[in-house]
Design an enzyme around this catalytic site. Structure first.
Site, PDB file in Angstrom:
ATOM      1  N   HIS A 492       5.577  -7.790   2.304  1.00 20.13           N
ATOM      2  CA  HIS A 492       4.936  -7.879   0.981  1.00 20.13           C
ATOM      3  C   HIS A 492       3.611  -7.112   0.967  1.00 20.13           C
ATOM      4  O   HIS A 492       3.388  -6.244   0.108  1.00 20.13           O
ATOM      5  CB  HIS A 492       4.714  -9.350   0.627  1.00 20.13           C
ATOM      6  CG  HIS A 492       4.057  -9.575  -0.693  1.00 20.13           C
ATOM      7  ND1 HIS A 492       4.734  -9.988  -1.807  1.00 20.13           N
ATOM      8  CD2 HIS A 492       2.754  -9.445  -1.083  1.00 20.13           C
ATOM      9  CE1 HIS A 492       3.899 -10.103  -2.820  1.00 20.13           C
ATOM     10  NE2 HIS A 492       2.683  -9.786  -2.405  1.00 20.13           N
ATOM     11  N   GLU A 493       2.749  -7.443   1.915  1.00 21.07           N
ATOM     12  CA  GLU A 493       1.440  -6.781   1.928  1.00 21.07           C
ATOM     13  C   GLU A 493       1.572  -5.300   2.264  1.00 21.07           C
ATOM     14  O   GLU A 493       0.789  -4.470   1.781  1.00 21.07           O
ATOM     15  CB  GLU A 493       0.512  -7.479   2.921  1.00 21.07           C
ATOM     16  CG  GLU A 493       0.261  -8.954   2.627  1.00 21.07           C
ATOM     17  CD  GLU A 493      -0.221  -9.225   1.212  1.00 21.07           C
ATOM     18  OE1 GLU A 493      -0.831  -8.319   0.589  1.00 21.07           O
ATOM     19  OE2 GLU A 493       0.005 -10.341   0.707  1.00 21.07           O
ATOM     20  N   HIS A 496       1.995  -3.345  -0.872  1.00 21.27           N
ATOM     21  CA  HIS A 496       0.714  -3.012  -1.506  1.00 21.27           C
ATOM     22  C   HIS A 496       0.071  -1.819  -0.805  1.00 21.27           C
ATOM     23  O   HIS A 496      -0.500  -0.932  -1.449  1.00 21.27           O
ATOM     24  CB  HIS A 496      -0.233  -4.211  -1.428  1.00 21.27           C
ATOM     25  CG  HIS A 496       0.086  -5.328  -2.365  1.00 21.27           C
ATOM     26  ND1 HIS A 496       0.295  -5.134  -3.709  1.00 21.27           N
ATOM     27  CD2 HIS A 496       0.216  -6.666  -2.143  1.00 21.27           C
ATOM     28  CE1 HIS A 496       0.538  -6.306  -4.281  1.00 21.27           C
ATOM     29  NE2 HIS A 496       0.499  -7.245  -3.357  1.00 21.27           N
ATOM     30  N   HIS A 499       1.551   1.373  -1.894  1.00 21.87           N
ATOM     31  CA  HIS A 499       1.107   1.716  -3.246  1.00 21.87           C
ATOM     32  C   HIS A 499      -0.217   2.483  -3.195  1.00 21.87           C
ATOM     33  O   HIS A 499      -0.443   3.429  -3.971  1.00 21.87           O
ATOM     34  CB  HIS A 499       0.956   0.437  -4.066  1.00 21.87           C
ATOM     35  CG  HIS A 499       1.068   0.629  -5.539  1.00 21.87           C
ATOM     36  ND1 HIS A 499       1.041  -0.409  -6.428  1.00 21.87           N
ATOM     37  CD2 HIS A 499       1.196   1.745  -6.307  1.00 21.87           C
ATOM     38  CE1 HIS A 499       1.154   0.040  -7.661  1.00 21.87           C
ATOM     39  NE2 HIS A 499       1.235   1.347  -7.622  1.00 21.87           N
TER      40      HIS A 499
END
Length: 693
Positions: A492-493, A496, A499
């Site tokens: 999940h992290e 980020h 991104h």
């Protein structure tokens, strides 16, 4: 992501300074060029006492930059007003990026004192910009008169955003109301800091000390070993369990001693409401009342209306409809799950009605029975180093990235590792991994940027990104072993981080995760899906185990999602008040969710007083965004499954990851998917039948 502390610093972005102040490195390393690989922070030279002097000098430099814009005799245009405004405050941005990252990952009482002193300075600087009438007049002139045909799409977005930020920060208010806005924003920033520091203090000040072996029954060897190490570090005999995530979660899930589970649960869920000097109840009331007052000053009926104007959802009505529709779809399944769990607990001899501190304990046992699968059985397959390598390899397959550790890059803790990120021969940025729990670290997991990507005078300035987690550190002579939940957290992290690392824009305000909050979780949540795919594990994980993992993926998921929805509903309730709140926090929280909870709350516990996401982390009137983005992620991952991994990854990078906030996220998503996302994709992923929807 969002476990990052947000301060109201208008147009201050986390990017490296191009020119630094005229101060020598020996005097203050924060104000000199960083003589490090890729101009990364010299953490080995930075001291706590450096921050305030550096902030004050950088604020003076930023104000001088604003003065040059205001005093420019030439008519205002994009090139002499909007663009230099976007580039201003760069030295300050570099320093605040380091300060707030350290405060979240390696906080100390001394650093917290700096934060308390820094926040009023930063908020004043922000307000001095937002309420500068001459500056706003120039921005407004460009906004009203600029021929947008001569601007790129990104420049048009920057212009629109710059103007709206001034208006939403009080630029159009009469003088008396501007002063009140300034007072409110100053106090709100202070209260957010106090709130988070109170939660951290209550987290650190409690521990469960066990001296009898029998009280460890049910706990796995990994948890017992970690507790012994914790006791040793505190110079105690026996075992110590804390409110840090790995320690707390293991005890709640596995400990047979129900009374001790209840004790630890109550300690965790009473953070901020213990009636001590760290009580957040008066902080909450002041926060929500000031947020309401600020929103009404700016012409909105409540704070949620103010926030959601800058979100994909757009209005509180749309958020409430989304949450209620999803709640109605999930509630019958959640009730069935709870009935099954209660029946199973009785089979094991439980005589009492299930309490919140029983749920994880019996759910884990039921999962083992239904799927012959336990998290402890999986741990040996989830060695942290192997998972890290597989995540890096996945980024290579999807986006052609490779990660090279550079030990010459200074780090702020011995557990932190730094990597150069490359796309072929193109340098993409620096990635810091800070993965283990620590006393000075905020709870949960998050990703943040110390430097944000941008293009300046022909140079593509690449980002410096950090991932922080709270995994259990390895004990003596052992590897760090993750749970499946921690594997998905890491993924999940990392989403980020991608991104930010794959951002390819001109202006840092629009780069990477600088997007609408209900869009920011799409790249992170889509990455979680790979934990269940054979392409990720290769031959590391036996096929029969992966099959069990996939079969058990939706186990108790309706219950979890209903809990998540109740948190989102509580958030919207706090920020939808239309008159000042005078009732007790306990009463408000109880009344916020109209529906009966699946499990009765434990007396003396509250969510609101430890809800850092909405009271200290930027998610006010935005907690719904996790599930909003999960709809997008479920819909988007279907494209990976049906249209081919490589082809879809190229499209996802082109239309989503590289674009940041340069266009409306609804447009970006349609460009990627060819249509809007559907709620059915999430319900299908959760195996919720449409008749319940």
């Amino acid at each position: 992501m969002r476990k990052y502390l947000f301060i109201l610093v208008l147009l201050v972005i986390l990017v490296p300074a191009d020119g630094v102040l005229a101060v020598t490195k020996e005097a203050n390393p924060l104000l000199a060029p960083f003589p490090t690989p890729h101009r990364t922070p010299p953490f080995d030279e930075i001291k706590t006492e450096h921050f305030l002097p550096a902030l004050k000098q950088a604020i003076a430099e930023g104000q001088a930059e604003i003065d040059r814009i205001v005093n420019n005799p030439a008519p205002a245009n994009f090139a002499n007003t909007i663009e230099p405004l976007a580039r201003s405050g760069r030295s300050l941005s570099r320093i605040t990026g380091i300060l707030f990252w350290l405060n979240n990952t390696a906080s100390t009482p001394e650093l917290q004192a700096v934060i308390k002193d820094a926040v009023p300075l930063l908020t004043k600087y922000s307000n001095d910009i937002a309420l500068n009438e001459k500056l706003f007049a120039r921005v407004q002139r460009v906004y009203q008169n600029c021929d947008r045909r001569h601007l790129t799409a990104e420049q048009r977005t920057l212009l629109e955003q710059s103007y709206r930020q001034f208006v939403r920060s009080g630029a159009n208010l009469p003088p008396a109301q501007k002063e009140r806005y300034r007072q409110i924003s100053n106090r709100l920033a202070e209260l957010s800091v106090i709130f988070e520091q109170n939660v951290l203090a209550d987290t650190n000040n409690y521990f469960l000390h066990i001296t009898e072996q029998r009280d460890l029954q049910g706990l796995p060897a990994t948890a017992i070993s970690a507790a012994a190490e914790e006791a040793k570090a505190r110079k105690l005999t026996g075992w110590v369990f804390t409110l840090q995530e790995p320690s707390y979660t293991a005890f709640i899930k596995y400990a047979d001693n129900r009374a001790l589970r209840a004790q630890l649960y109550k300690a965790y869920n009473s953070k901020g409401c213990r009636g001590n000097e760290h009580d957040n109840r008066p902080i909450i009331k002041e926060l929500v009342n000031l947020r309401l007052e600020m929103a009404r000053l700016l012409g909105y009926g409540n704070y949620a209306q103010y926030v959601l104007e800058e979100r994909m959802a757009g209005t509180p009505t749309r958020v409430n409809d989304f949450q209620e529709k999803l709640y109605a779809a999930l509630l019958p399944a959640a009730q069935e799950e709870l009935t099954e769990l209660q029946s199973f607990a009785k089979q094991l001899g439980a005589k009492e009605k299930l309490q919140p501190y029983d749920w994880a304990y019996y759910a884990e046992k039921l999962k083992q029975k239904k799927y012959a699968l336990s998290e402890e059985e999986l741990r040996p397959y989830f060695k942290l180093e192997d998972v890290r390598q597989r995540i890096f390899a996945l980024a290579g397959k999807l986006y052609g990235l490779r990660f090279v550790q550079n030990k010459k890059i200074p780090v702020y803790h011995q557990d932190v590792t730094a990597y150069e990120v490359w796309d072929g021969n193109r340098f993409m940025g620096v990635l810091y991994l800070d993965l283990f729990a620590g006393k000075g670290k905020s709870g949960g997991a998050w990703c943040g940027s110390l430097v944000t990507q941008e293009k300046l005078r022909g140079v593509d300035i690449r980002p410096q990104v950090g991932i922080a987690c709270n995994f259990t550190r390895p004990t003596s002579g052992t590897d760090a072993l993750l749970t499946l939940g921690e594997v998905t957290t890491f993924l999940h992290e990392f989403g980020h981080a991608l991104h930010n690392l794959l951002s390819d824009v001109t202006y840092a305000q629009l780069a990477g995760t600088n997007v609408y909050w209900d869009f920011v979780e799409l790249p992170s949540q889509i990455m979680e899906n790979w934990a269940y795919e054979p392409e990720f594990w290769g031959d590391k994980l036996p096929a029969y185990l992966l099959c069990k993992i996939k079969e058990s993926r939706n186990f108790q998921q309706a219950t979890r999602k209903v809990g998540q929805l109740r948190s989102g509903i509580l958030d919207m309730a706090w920020h939808s008040i239309t008159s000042p709140l005078d009732e007790a926090v306990e009463v408000f929280e109880q009344q916020a969710n109209r529906q009966q909870p699946l499990l009765e709350p434990v007396p003396g516990t509250l969510l609101s007083t430890r809800f850092t996401h909405i009271f200290a982390g930027g998610y006010a009137a935005g907690y719904y965004s996790y599930l909003w983005a999960e709809v997008l992620a479920a819909d988007a991952f279907q494209a990976f499954q049906t249209k081919g991994m490589q082809k879809t990854a190229r499209a996802f990078r082109q239309h989503i990851l590289s674009k940041g906030g340069t266009e409306n996220p609804a447009v970006l998503y349609k460009n990627f998917r060819g249509r809007e996302a559907t709620l059915e994709a999430l319900l299908e992923k959760l195996n919720i039948s449409y008749k319940k929807y």
